[in-house]
Design a protein around this motif. Structure first.
Motif, PDB file in Angstrom:
ATOM      1  N   ASP A 138      37.977 -54.805 -14.180  1.00 26.37           N
ATOM      2  CA  ASP A 138      39.135 -54.651 -13.305  1.00 26.37           C
ATOM      3  C   ASP A 138      40.253 -53.828 -13.936  1.00 26.37           C
ATOM      4  O   ASP A 138      40.961 -53.115 -13.245  1.00 26.37           O
ATOM      5  CB  ASP A 138      39.672 -56.014 -12.886  1.00 26.37           C
ATOM      6  CG  ASP A 138      38.726 -56.748 -11.952  1.00 26.37           C
ATOM      7  OD1 ASP A 138      37.948 -56.077 -11.248  1.00 26.37           O
ATOM      8  OD2 ASP A 138      38.751 -57.987 -11.939  1.00 26.37           O
ATOM      9  N   ALA A 139      40.407 -53.919 -15.241  1.00 29.22           N
ATOM     10  CA  ALA A 139      41.484 -53.199 -15.921  1.00 29.22           C
ATOM     11  C   ALA A 139      41.210 -51.695 -16.028  1.00 29.22           C
ATOM     12  O   ALA A 139      42.106 -50.935 -16.366  1.00 29.22           O
ATOM     13  CB  ALA A 139      41.703 -53.790 -17.309  1.00 29.22           C
ATOM     14  N   CYS A 140      39.979 -51.281 -15.721  1.00 28.04           N
ATOM     15  CA  CYS A 140      39.612 -49.870 -15.819  1.00 28.04           C
ATOM     16  C   CYS A 140      39.565 -49.269 -14.416  1.00 28.04           C
ATOM     17  O   CYS A 140      38.613 -49.476 -13.667  1.00 28.04           O
ATOM     18  CB  CYS A 140      38.255 -49.728 -16.517  1.00 28.04           C
ATOM     19  SG  CYS A 140      37.722 -48.021 -16.659  1.00 28.04           S
TER      20      CYS A 140
END
Length: 62
Positions: free
Chosen positions: A33-35
Motif C-alpha cells: 500500500d505504501a508504494c
C-alpha cells in the motif's frame, strides 16, 4: 497516454493467459500500500488481502 499503465497491461495479458490455460486463479504478487507504483493491483477483483493475521476476501461493490 499518462493514464496508461504497463502494469495493468501485463495483468490483462496474464488474465487472458490464465483463462486460456483454464487455471483457477492468478497470483499478482504482493500489494504494498505504501508504494504508489504498485497500487494498480488493488483495482482487480476479487482479491484477497492479509491483515489482522488472516486473509480477507475483497469483492467489488456494484
Amino acid at each position: 497516454m499518462s493514464k496508461r499503465s504497463l502494469g495493468i497491461f501485463f495483468i490483462l495479458q496474464q488474465i487472458q493467459l490464465t483463462a486460456d490455460e483454464h487455471l483457477p486463479y492468478l497470483y499478482l504478487g504482493y500489494q504494498v500500500d505504501a508504494c504508489k507504483k504498485m497500487n494498480y493491483k488493488q483495482n482487480f477483483y476479487p482479491h484477497e488481502r492479509f491483515f489482522d493475521n488472516k486473509w480477507h476476501l475483497s469483492v467489488k461493490n456494484t
